[in-house]
Motif scaffolding. Structure first.
Motif, short mmCIF file in Angstrom:
data_model
loop_
_atom_site.label_atom_id
_atom_site.label_comp_id
_atom_site.label_asym_id
_atom_site.label_seq_id
_atom_site.Cartn_x
_atom_site.Cartn_y
_atom_site.Cartn_z
N UNK A 333 20.93 4.86 14.66
CA UNK A 333 19.98 3.76 14.71
C UNK A 333 19.66 3.24 13.32
N UNK A 334 19.37 4.16 12.38
CA UNK A 334 19.13 3.75 11.00
C UNK A 334 20.38 3.14 10.38
N UNK A 335 21.53 3.72 10.67
CA UNK A 335 22.78 3.21 10.12
C UNK A 335 23.04 1.78 10.58
N UNK A 336 22.85 1.52 11.87
CA UNK A 336 23.07 0.17 12.40
C UNK A 336 22.11 -0.83 11.78
N UNK A 341 21.30 -5.38 8.10
CA UNK A 341 20.56 -6.07 7.03
C UNK A 341 21.48 -6.37 5.84
N UNK A 342 22.30 -5.39 5.45
CA UNK A 342 23.22 -5.60 4.32
C UNK A 342 24.19 -6.73 4.63
N UNK A 376 30.95 0.88 3.37
CA UNK A 376 29.70 1.62 3.28
C UNK A 376 29.45 2.53 4.48
N UNK A 377 30.20 2.36 5.56
CA UNK A 377 29.87 3.04 6.82
C UNK A 377 29.87 4.56 6.65
N UNK A 378 30.99 5.14 6.25
CA UNK A 378 31.08 6.61 6.18
C UNK A 378 30.16 7.21 5.13
N UNK A 379 30.15 6.72 3.87
CA UNK A 379 29.22 7.32 2.88
C UNK A 379 27.76 7.22 3.31
N UNK A 380 27.38 6.07 3.87
CA UNK A 380 26.00 5.90 4.29
C UNK A 380 25.67 6.80 5.47
N UNK A 381 26.64 6.97 6.38
CA UNK A 381 26.39 7.84 7.53
C UNK A 381 26.16 9.28 7.08
#
Length: 471
Positions: A333-336, A341-342, A376-381
């Motif tokens: 949820x936070x990731x989405x 926003x980015x 950004x998907x994997x590092x941020x996750x």
């Protein structure tokens, strides 16, 4: 090694509950009376549902030309119908769309209620929750089914009976919802005086039921007063569940309460998200907005998790999986939200920059923004997973770190005495038992080497003990 469980003291009497708050089955005339009442009320609910469906279907085909406050929530107004037809959809297609959602949600409540009755028909909480779900689903999760019946000529005996029973059943559904929040999952009021808070729900029902043009109607109150009142009414229910979770509930009951919160969370969170979207883009809430037409009937979707989560909590099916679901919901949820926003910032900022420099927008911005978000998907996750584990699952996070460090040390340890001390220290830190001891029988060198090799796997497979209330 022993790790006896210490269950917090509860206010439940042995006559009502057994271990972990499990209700003792009812017997004799009391059980037969409750089951007979259950059958009578459920048959009344099903009668109202069956009689109301044709009337509700007919109401949906009627375009409301009255003031907005006098229309049913699913009825189309002339501007909404024009927007729908402009998009290529007919009124009949819209009616089928609403009717299918209504039936899917109602069937979910009916099926789960029947399943709980089948499995828990000999307990007070099983009978109550199963009736609550069936009653809630039979009324269409709103007052619209009952309102539709009132417009039908009462020449039929069934229609007359449904009209007479509709209002009492609607009031009963509201009262059952109040009792459900204050008594779940063991059927007792905790704290004991919390039964008095049900009166707030009754007063709130009166405020909702008075005529729309009355000053007592809650929709006519100032926004601040309305918010404070609703916070007191519904916040009291949440506070009792928090008190139960922290002070009274056993380990099993805590997992049941987690499932309850998880099931009801969409009712609160989804409207808030939609409200934020409407605040940012007011055009979405215009009378002729196609989005408003499509999203309006989806309020039933918010209720779909409730019967499944309540069913899992009461039947204790995969009860402990709630921690995994909450963890994944928080992370993704936070990731989405962050990636959305980015992406929007990159798109709007990039388009604005190129428009000012080149005088026109450029498709390269969309491609570049998409690539940045994908990168950004994997590092941020991984970062969010670490933050969520540290903040909300600190005990699990510390256990994983401790076991990882012990596994590393174990590979180079050859002294059995040092290994014993380290093993006891790790078990004490991760499981926190009240008593800890270790017996080692004499063994050959090969057996000792095999023990050193297998210990990391054994400890890794036993980390589920961390979920208990061991002290």
């Amino acid at each position: 090694m022993s790790s006896p469980l210490i269950t917090p003291p509860t206010h439940l009497t042995p006559a009502a509950t057994g271990a972990n708050g499990e209700q003792i089955p009812l017997h004799g005339p009391q059980l037969r009376l409750l089951q007979a009442l259950w059958v009578i009320f459920v048959l009344c609910d099903l009668l109202v549902l069956i009689v109301s469906l044709p009337a509700f279907y007919s109401v949906l085909h009627t375009v409301c030309t009255s003031l907005p406050g006098n229309c049913e929530s699913d009825q189309l107004t002339p501007p909404a119908l024009a927007a729908l037809q402009h998009a290529g959809f007919s009124l009949h297609a819209y009616v089928l769309y609403v009717f299918i959602w209504d039936m899917l949600t109602s069937l979910a409540f009916l099926i789960l209620g029947a399943l709980i009755f089948w499995r828990r028909a000999n307990t007070w909480m099983g009978l109550f929750v199963s009736f609550f779900l069936i009653n809630f689903g039979s009324l269409g999760l709103s007052i619209e089914h009952f309102n539709a019946i009132q417009g039908v000529p009462s020449s039929s005996v069934l229609v007359l009976l449904a009209t007479v029973m509709g209002l009492p059943l609607s009031i009963l559904a509201y009262l059952c919802l109040a009792f459900f929040f204050f008594t779940f999952p063991d059927g007792r009021f905790v704290p004991r005086w919390s039964w008095a808070l049900v009166s707030l729900w009754i007063v709130n029902f009166v405020f909702w039921s008075v005529p729309a043009n009355s000053s007592l109607n809650i929709n006519n109150w100032p926004y601040l007063l309305q918010s404070v009142w609703l916070f007191v009414v519904f916040g009291g229910s949440v506070a009792t569940q928090v008190y139960r979770y922290r002070r009274v509930a056993s380990s099993v009951q805590r997992e049941q309460i987690k499932w309850l919160i998880y099931g009801f969370a969409p009712i609160l969170l989804i409207p808030i998200c939609l409200g934020i979207a409407v605040a940012l883009f007011p055009a979405l809430n215009s009378p002729g907005s196609l989005l408003t037409v499509g999203i309006g009937p989806l309020f039933r979707f918010y209720y779909l998790p409730i019967p499944f989560c309540v069913g899992i909590a009461l039947l204790r099916y995969r009860l402990w999986d709630i921690d995994v679901l909450i963890n994944r919901t928080l992370v993704y949820g936070l990731l989405t939200g962050i990636l959305l926003v980015v992406y929007l910032v990159l798109v709007f900022a990039g388009q604005g920059l190129l428009s000012s420099l080149l005088g026109r927008s450029n498709g390269v911005v969309l491609v570049g923004s998409t690539l940045v978000v994908a990168a950004l998907f994997q590092p941020l996750r991984h970062q969010l997973q670490s933050v969520v584990d540290r903040r909300f699952y600190r005990r699990k996070y510390d256990v994983q770190k401790t076991l990882a460090a012990f596994n590393t040390t174990l590979r180079g340890e050859v002294d059995l005495e040092q290994l014993r001390e380290q093993l006891l220290a790790v078990v004490q830190e991760t499981m926190q038992p009240t008593y800890l001891s270790l017996w080692i029988r004499p063994m050959q060198q090969t057996s000792r080497e095999r023990l050193v090799e297998d210990l990391p796997h054994v400890l890794g497979s036993r980390t589920h003990v961390d979920r208990s209330d061991s002290r």
